[in-house]
Design a protein around this motif. Structure first.
Motif, PDB file in Angstrom:
ATOM      1  N   ALA A   1      72.222   0.785  15.853  1.00  0.00           N
ATOM      2  CA  ALA A   1      71.230   0.136  15.378  1.00  0.00           C
ATOM      3  C   ALA A   1      70.540  -0.823  16.682  1.00  0.00           C
ATOM      4  CB  ALA A   1      71.292  -0.837  14.165  1.00  0.00           C
ATOM      5  N   LYS A   2      71.384  -1.498  17.301  1.00  0.00           N
ATOM      6  CA  LYS A   2      71.081  -2.273  18.571  1.00  0.00           C
ATOM      7  C   LYS A   2      70.184  -1.330  19.480  1.00  0.00           C
ATOM      8  CE  LYS A   2      72.721  -5.986  21.570  1.00  0.00           C
ATOM      9  NZ  LYS A   2      71.523  -5.570  22.708  1.00  0.00           N
ATOM     10  N   GLU A   3      70.609  -0.170  20.063  1.00  0.00           N
ATOM     11  CA  GLU A   3      69.812   0.681  20.715  1.00  0.00           C
ATOM     12  C   GLU A   3      68.556   1.025  20.214  1.00  0.00           C
ATOM     13  OE1 GLU A   3      70.693   2.169  23.487  1.00  0.00           O
ATOM     14  OE2 GLU A   3      72.941   1.577  23.912  1.00  0.00           O
ATOM     15  N   PHE A   4      68.610   1.394  19.029  1.00  0.00           N
ATOM     16  CA  PHE A   4      67.220   1.908  18.511  1.00  0.00           C
ATOM     17  C   PHE A   4      66.189   0.725  18.278  1.00  0.00           C
ATOM     18  CE2 PHE A   4      68.993   5.717  17.011  1.00  0.00           C
ATOM     19  CZ  PHE A   4      68.092   6.487  16.848  1.00  0.00           C
ATOM     20  N   ASN A   5      67.027  -0.733  17.946  1.00  0.00           N
ATOM     21  CA  ASN A   5      65.900  -1.751  17.784  1.00  0.00           C
ATOM     22  C   ASN A   5      65.428  -2.001  19.096  1.00  0.00           C
ATOM     23  OD1 ASN A   5      64.810  -3.737  16.120  1.00  0.00           O
ATOM     24  ND2 ASN A   5      66.231  -5.251  17.260  1.00  0.00           N
ATOM     25  N   ASP A   6      66.054  -2.060  20.072  1.00  0.00           N
ATOM     26  CA  ASP A   6      65.556  -2.559  21.540  1.00  0.00           C
ATOM     27  C   ASP A   6      64.501  -1.697  21.982  1.00  0.00           C
ATOM     28  OD1 ASP A   6      67.766  -4.425  21.611  1.00  0.00           O
ATOM     29  OD2 ASP A   6      69.004  -3.332  23.112  1.00  0.00           O
ATOM     30  N   ARG A   7      64.612  -0.403  21.600  1.00  0.00           N
ATOM     31  CA  ARG A   7      63.261   0.628  21.767  1.00  0.00           C
ATOM     32  C   ARG A   7      62.283   0.620  21.108  1.00  0.00           C
ATOM     33  NH1 ARG A   7      65.136   4.341  26.000  1.00  0.00           N
ATOM     34  NH2 ARG A   7      62.921   5.219  25.844  1.00  0.00           N
ATOM     35  N   LEU A   8      62.750   0.446  19.745  1.00  0.00           N
ATOM     36  CA  LEU A   8      61.523   0.600  18.575  1.00  0.00           C
ATOM     37  C   LEU A   8      61.075  -0.568  18.128  1.00  0.00           C
ATOM     38  CD1 LEU A   8      62.799   3.842  16.594  1.00  0.00           C
ATOM     39  CD2 LEU A   8      60.502   3.789  18.147  1.00  0.00           C
TER      40      LEU A   8
ATOM     41  N   VAL B   1      73.315  -8.882  14.064  1.00  0.00           N
ATOM     42  CA  VAL B   1      73.288  -8.350  15.472  1.00  0.00           C
ATOM     43  C   VAL B   1      71.910  -7.947  15.885  1.00  0.00           C
ATOM     44  CG1 VAL B   1      74.104  -6.164  16.842  1.00  0.00           C
ATOM     45  CG2 VAL B   1      75.630  -7.622  15.134  1.00  0.00           C
ATOM     46  N   VAL B   2      71.016  -7.396  14.848  1.00  0.00           N
ATOM     47  CA  VAL B   2      69.787  -6.910  15.485  1.00  0.00           C
ATOM     48  C   VAL B   2      68.784  -7.962  14.646  1.00  0.00           C
ATOM     49  CG1 VAL B   2      70.355  -4.356  15.449  1.00  0.00           C
ATOM     50  CG2 VAL B   2      69.473  -5.511  13.388  1.00  0.00           C
TER      51      VAL B   2
END
Length: 442
Positions: free
Chosen positions: A232-239, A264-265
């Protein structure tokens, strides 16, 4: 759902049972056990530590009322902090715009395609929307076929472009088609991968930039635990997505994702999937989920589900039949069908305060009504309408036709008779004059 965590928390609170007051020593002992329970449920370590530190500060800073026992106070504080941890209040999706656009994101196997169908079904039936599903996973033919099947099942159109491998172009063309056909909501299913990769991220970012969606929902399998939070953190950083969807929350999940992901997000959990049926989708309510984690049930959600299946005209018709003692097996099977539409039977029962713990080791599935339905459907229309004609030979024929025993048939008819009497008594109790006339006749 959360059964292991619920058991562990209950054991933790027992440390305070019988204590006359809250002290730093017994609070520390209790919260050490609570933190261990959270970590075992795969909650992020920092989240678990911050949670217990907050609970400790609040517990020690409160003057315990004489009418409240320390254990009860600790349950209240933990409940409130659990609700806060998961977001505090329910957050709805934004469906303004013509059409409103919702973009799905997540890893392969997270349940994006199934959720897309469930969301379209919910928006169509409960929000009076006219959705269009878009098959944007151009790499997995099975995903396109799956979305078509779901669309047919819920009677929602699905936009596909055979041979086109450009998901950005497909999404743009789908929106044009939606405007042309009067669809006011577009739900775009996208490709997932078995792991995060650069191509996938660039592709979904390109779709986002091209269609400018009102909502970007990150769909995650809650059974993946702490890995779900990292993804989720990876996706949120990009999207910079707008909300989280937790799927498969009815499975043997430890609950770590639900309890960690919001912190976290810093994005709200908007929906939870609770089963395979298209209706098995709930708006996420943090306080209600905290109730369930602490074994308090979720009676509000249960009532809401019942109201969704409630038909006022049908209820009036049924009430008249009950008052005249005309409630029959057709009505009985109709009520069973309504209960089945509400969702998984074990999950429904667990929403009743105190019942969840009692049935946690019981196997209750949607086949629980199977033999009852078989018996009733083996009756003739005349027998279903006139249960009093069910003599011995008819019962034997019904048992043979339904693949059940004569004992099972007799048991069902006895239960039906008792149900009918009880329902009539309840109806008469609302009309004292009618009840008195009934007593005089006897």
């Amino acid at each position: 759902m959360f059964e292991n965590l619920s058991d562990r928390l209950e054991r933790s609170f027992k440390i305070l049972k019988g204590e006359g007051k809250i002290t730093e020593i017994n609070v520390a002992e209790t919260l050490k056990d609570v933190r261990r329970a959270l970590l075992d449920a795969d909650v992020n370590y920092k989240v678990a530590k911050q949670f217990t530190d907050t609970v400790k500060a609040k517990a020690l800073g409160m003057d315990v009322l004489t009418s409240v026992k320390p254990g009860q106070l600790m349950v209240k504080i933990v409940h409130d902090e659990l609700a806060t941890l998961m977001g505090g209040e329910a957050v709805d999706v934004q469906i303004s715009g013509n059409p409103a656009i919702i973009l799905m994101s997540g890893l392969q196997g997270s349940g994006k395609t199934t959720f897309s169908g469930k969301l379209a079904n919910l928006m169509k039936n409960k929000r009076s929307k006219k959705p269009l599903l878009v098959a944007g996973d151009v790499y997995r033919p099975a995903a396109i076929e799956q979305l078509k099947v779901l669309g047919e099942q819920i009677q929602v159109p699905v936009y596909t472009e055979e041979g086109n491998k450009n998901p950005v172009q497909i999404a743009q063309n789908a929106i044009k088609q939606a405007r042309q056909d009067g669809n006011d909501l577009v739900i775009i299913d996208t490709a997932g991968r078995l792991a995060i990769d650069e191509q996938m991220m660039q592709e979904i970012k390109a779709i986002k930039d091209a269609v400018n969606p009102q909502e970007i929902l990150f769909v995650v399998d809650s059974m993946t635990g702490q890995d779900a939070v990292n993804t989720a953190k990876e996706f949120n950083d990009r999207l910079d997505f707008t909300g989280v969807v937790l799927t498969k929350l009815d499975g043997d999940t430890r609950g770590g994702a639900a309890l960690s992901i919001r912190t976290v997000v810093n994005k709200p959990i908007k929906f939870v999937g609770t089963g395979e049926k298209m209706e098995a989708l709930d708006v996420f309510h943090p306080a209600r989920m905290a109730d369930r984690i602490l074994g308090m049930g979720d009676i509000v959600s249960l009532v809401e589900r019942a109201q969704e299946q409630y038909d006022e005209e049908e209820a009036k018709r049924l009430q008249k039949k009950i008052a005249k003692n005309q409630f029959d097996f057709n009505d009985f099977i109709s009520q069973i069908q309504q209960i089945k539409k509400m969702g998984n039977l074990k999950e429904l029962a667990s929403m009743i305060p105190g019942v969840g713990k009692a049935i946690k080791d019981m196997d209750i599935d949607d086949n629980a009504f199977k033999s009852i339905e078989a018996i009733i459907y083996s009756m003739t229309p005349k027998e279903r309408t006139n249960p009093e004609i069910l003599n011995g030979s008819r019962r034997q024929r019904i048992a043979t036709g339904s693949g059940t025993s004569i004992q099972e048939v007799n048991r069902l008819i006895k239960q039906f008779d008792e149900t009918r009497k009880m329902m009539r008594m309840v109806t008469q109790a609302k009309n004292p004059a009618r009840m008195m006339r009934g007593i005089k006749r006897r």
